[in-house]
Write an enzyme that holds these catalytic residues in place. Structure first.
Site, PDB file in Angstrom:
ATOM      1  N   HIS A 119       0.864  -1.185   0.000  1.00  0.00           N
ATOM      2  CA  HIS A 119       0.000   0.000   0.000  1.00  0.00           C
ATOM      3  C   HIS A 119       0.891   1.222   0.000  1.00  0.00           C
ATOM      4  O   HIS A 119       1.956   1.208   0.619  1.00  0.00           O
ATOM      5  CB  HIS A 119      -0.899  -0.008   1.246  1.00  0.00           C
ATOM      6  N   ASP A 131      -8.070  -5.410   0.159  1.00  0.00           N
ATOM      7  CA  ASP A 131      -8.637  -6.226  -0.911  1.00  0.00           C
ATOM      8  C   ASP A 131      -8.145  -7.658  -0.919  1.00  0.00           C
ATOM      9  O   ASP A 131      -8.621  -8.462  -1.712  1.00  0.00           O
ATOM     10  CB  ASP A 131      -8.388  -5.555  -2.264  1.00  0.00           C
TER      11      ASP A 131
HETATM   12  N1  COA Z   1       4.287  -7.694  -3.854  1.00  0.00           N
HETATM   13  C1  COA Z   1       5.638  -7.694  -3.938  1.00  0.00           C
HETATM   14  N2  COA Z   1       6.397  -6.591  -3.841  1.00  0.00           N
HETATM   15  C2  COA Z   1       5.765  -5.440  -3.607  1.00  0.00           C
HETATM   16  C3  COA Z   1       4.365  -5.372  -3.486  1.00  0.00           C
HETATM   17  C4  COA Z   1       3.622  -6.555  -3.614  1.00  0.00           C
HETATM   18  N3  COA Z   1       2.293  -6.551  -3.536  1.00  0.00           N
HETATM   19  N4  COA Z   1       4.005  -4.087  -3.258  1.00  0.00           N
HETATM   20  C5  COA Z   1       5.142  -3.366  -3.242  1.00  0.00           C
HETATM   21  N5  COA Z   1       6.198  -4.185  -3.472  1.00  0.00           N
HETATM   22  C6  COA Z   1       7.604  -3.780  -3.562  1.00  0.00           C
HETATM   23  C7  COA Z   1       7.782  -2.800  -4.711  1.00  0.00           C
HETATM   24  O1  COA Z   1       8.005  -3.494  -5.930  1.00  0.00           O
HETATM   25  C8  COA Z   1       8.980  -2.008  -4.256  1.00  0.00           C
HETATM   26  O2  COA Z   1      10.127  -2.765  -4.506  1.00  0.00           O
HETATM   27  P1  COA Z   1      11.495  -2.045  -4.959  1.00  0.00           P
HETATM   28  O3  COA Z   1      11.800  -1.053  -3.871  1.00  0.00           O
HETATM   29  O4  COA Z   1      12.463  -3.170  -5.058  1.00  0.00           O
HETATM   30  O5  COA Z   1      11.198  -1.381  -6.263  1.00  0.00           O
HETATM   31  C9  COA Z   1       8.790  -1.941  -2.758  1.00  0.00           C
HETATM   32  O6  COA Z   1       7.943  -3.037  -2.412  1.00  0.00           O
HETATM   33  C10 COA Z   1       8.161  -0.665  -2.255  1.00  0.00           C
HETATM   34  O7  COA Z   1       6.935  -0.463  -2.937  1.00  0.00           O
HETATM   35  P2  COA Z   1       6.017   0.783  -2.572  1.00  0.00           P
HETATM   36  O8  COA Z   1       6.772   2.024  -2.828  1.00  0.00           O
HETATM   37  O9  COA Z   1       5.494   0.595  -1.212  1.00  0.00           O
HETATM   38  O10 COA Z   1       4.839   0.614  -3.608  1.00  0.00           O
HETATM   39  P3  COA Z   1       3.927   1.761  -4.241  1.00  0.00           P
HETATM   40  O11 COA Z   1       3.477   2.705  -3.210  1.00  0.00           O
HETATM   41  O12 COA Z   1       4.587   2.353  -5.427  1.00  0.00           O
HETATM   42  O13 COA Z   1       2.717   0.860  -4.775  1.00  0.00           O
HETATM   43  C11 COA Z   1       0.845  -0.572  -4.702  1.00  0.00           C
HETATM   44  C12 COA Z   1       1.645   0.499  -3.955  1.00  0.00           C
HETATM   45  C13 COA Z   1      -0.473  -0.795  -3.961  1.00  0.00           C
HETATM   46  C14 COA Z   1       0.543  -0.094  -6.128  1.00  0.00           C
HETATM   47  C15 COA Z   1       1.679  -1.878  -4.744  1.00  0.00           C
HETATM   48  O14 COA Z   1       1.932  -2.297  -3.431  1.00  0.00           O
HETATM   49  C16 COA Z   1       0.970  -2.980  -5.526  1.00  0.00           C
HETATM   50  O15 COA Z   1       1.050  -3.011  -6.758  1.00  0.00           O
HETATM   51  N6  COA Z   1       0.268  -3.906  -4.824  1.00  0.00           N
HETATM   52  C17 COA Z   1      -0.465  -4.952  -5.482  1.00  0.00           C
HETATM   53  C18 COA Z   1      -1.790  -4.418  -6.003  1.00  0.00           C
HETATM   54  C19 COA Z   1      -2.782  -4.126  -4.903  1.00  0.00           C
HETATM   55  O16 COA Z   1      -2.991  -4.959  -4.028  1.00  0.00           O
HETATM   56  N7  COA Z   1      -3.416  -2.949  -4.957  1.00  0.00           N
HETATM   57  C20 COA Z   1      -4.467  -2.551  -4.028  1.00  0.00           C
HETATM   58  C21 COA Z   1      -4.036  -1.468  -3.110  1.00  0.00           C
HETATM   59  S1  COA Z   1      -5.311  -1.140  -1.906  1.00  0.00           S
END
Ligand code: COA
Length: 379
Positions: free
Chosen positions: A263, A316
């Site tokens: 998140h 979710d």
């Molecule tokens: N699975 C594996 N790795 C994940 C991850 C996940 N669900 N979510 C984040 N990461 C990783 C990222 O790839 C990033 O890695 P890096 O530093 O090596 O590039 C690191 O964790 C930090 O990510 P972060 O900056 O916290 O993510 P974000 O704020 O840009 O993105 C989301 C947030 C929600 C888009 C992302 O977590 C995601 O795509 N989750 C899956 C989709 C989802 O469940 N969405 C609903 C949200 S309510």
């Protein structure tokens, strides 16, 4: 250092505060969420969607009379005009989020005071859109499977009536209570991408139909509202709980995200997730369908080491399992999120309009600045 180099670019607007709000408070480190000062745990356990919507829109918990009047207003606004049913019929092959976006947009043509952006008119229209959203989604679903839409009933709750309009059967009260809680948990969440889109629309003094249409458009993306659908696709792909650990390992090795985790704001478990986890567990026992809960529990266990690093379950992760066990068609998962979120979008639009400023950030140009225009005949 040049002027350009001094510019602080915050890609993705990460941790940028764009305004003040009374609607909700999120502590991403501790995993706390408040709606209008009330803890989400209390609301999830004690409130219902109608009361939570009232709280978000009016700022305080209603008295019994206020809640009953508000409920009557919602119920009397559930029916959608035949023109909207015609629109839904035209777009019956589209994704329900596209249909919802189109129908909300089209409904502006039938509003007398669509461009009235006074707080009173915006609030009333926001309530009407909240009431209409389930009817639109259910009618579109019925049309998409070649069945006639079902008219709303006014003896059922917002959630119960939605389930009724999908299947035509009076829902089990326990099933309706789960969807009701799901609506409560999705009702508001700060300046997330769709609320930001709604606020941007409002900041230009566009009306609430534009703002909610923008919110729905943005919510459709898999990084935002699409996660519940993605979680169940993942569970189907995994197939059985024995495969869950290998699946997680292989995806992470290939630098692919695990849907339902992570998140932008929470660095710990999303405070909404635990409520749905417990509900998903009880539901799978009640319906004698342990498969989906078992697979997701294994995925959650396999992700435990990452949870400690801040990539934890979000709301979710479990909602998809609940919808699946309730036999809700997969394409309706994101629209259910949208239905719950209409009061949150409305509350944010009201806040924006109440103290408006045009939302207009900047982009740092890094392209060429001295290109010579060459006439067509010389290219
Ligand atoms: N699975 C594996 N790795 C994940 C991850 C996940 N669900 N979510 C984040 N990461 C990783 C990222 O790839 C990033 O890695 P890096 O530093 O090596 O590039 C690191 O964790 C930090 O990510 P972060 O900056 O916290 O993510 P974000 O704020 O840009 O993105 C989301 C947030 C929600 C888009 C992302 O977590 C995601 O795509 N989750 C899956 C989709 C989802 O469940 N969405 C609903 C949200 S309510």
């Amino acid at each position: 250092m040049s002027e350009q180099e001094k510019i602080d670019i915050r890609r993705g607007l990460r941790d940028v505060y764009i305004d003040r709000t009374h609607s909700s408070f999120i502590d991403g480190k501790k995993g706390h969420l408040l709606y209008r000062g009330f803890n989400i745990d209390d609301l999830a356990q004690n409130s219902c969607f109608e009361e939570t919507a009232y709280l978000l829109l009016y700022g305080d918990l209603p008295s019994a009379k206020q809640l009953s009047d508000f409920d009557d207003l919602l119920k009397s606004s559930r029916t959608i005009p035949t023109e909207i049913l015609e629109v839904l019929n035209i777009v019956k092959a589209s994704h329900p989020m596209d249909a919802l976006r189109t129908a909300i947009s089209a409904s502006s043509a039938l509003e007398n005071d669509v461009e009235d952006i006074s707080l009173e008119s915006t609030l009333m229209k926001g309530i009407k859109l909240t009431a209409m959203a389930p009817t639109i989604v259910a009618a579109h679903y019925r049309l998409s499977i070649g069945k006639d839409p079902i008219s709303p009933r006014d003896d059922l709750s917002h959630a119960g009536n939605f389930l009724y309009m999908i299947s035509g059967e009076t829902p089990d009260p326990e099933d309706a209570a789960l969807i009701d809680k799901d609506f409560v948990l999705h009702a508001e969440h700060g300046i997330n991408a769709s609320s930001f889109a709604a606020r941007i629309a409002a900041s230009t003094k566009a009306d609430i139909h534009c703002a909610v249409t923008a919110g729905i458009a943005v919510l459709k993306g898999p990084s935002h509202g699409g996660a519940a659908e993605g979680v169940m696709q993942m569970a189907l792909e995994i197939g059985s709980k024995e495969n869950a650990r290998d699946y997680v390992k292989s995806r992470l090795k290939n630098r692919k995200v695990i849907v339902g985790f992570g998140h932008r704001v929470y660095r710990t478990e999303d405070p909404r997730a635990k409520h749905l986890k417990e509900d998903a567990r009880k539901l799978s026992e009640r319906k004698g369908d342990p498969k989906w809960f078992g697979i997701l529990e294994e995925v959650a266990d396999a992700m435990e080491p990452y949870a400690r690093k801040g990539i934890a379950q979000n709301v979710d992760f479990w909602s998809g399992a609940i919808y699946q066990i309730l036999s809700i068609p997969e394409q309706l998962y994101i629209p259910i999120f949208a239905m719950g979120r209409v009061p949150g979008w409305t509350a944010q639009v009201l806040e924006q309009l109440d103290n408006n400023i045009l939302l207009r950030p900047r982009l740092l140009y890094i392209g060429d600045k001295n290109r010579e225009y060459i006439k067509m005949e010389n290219r």
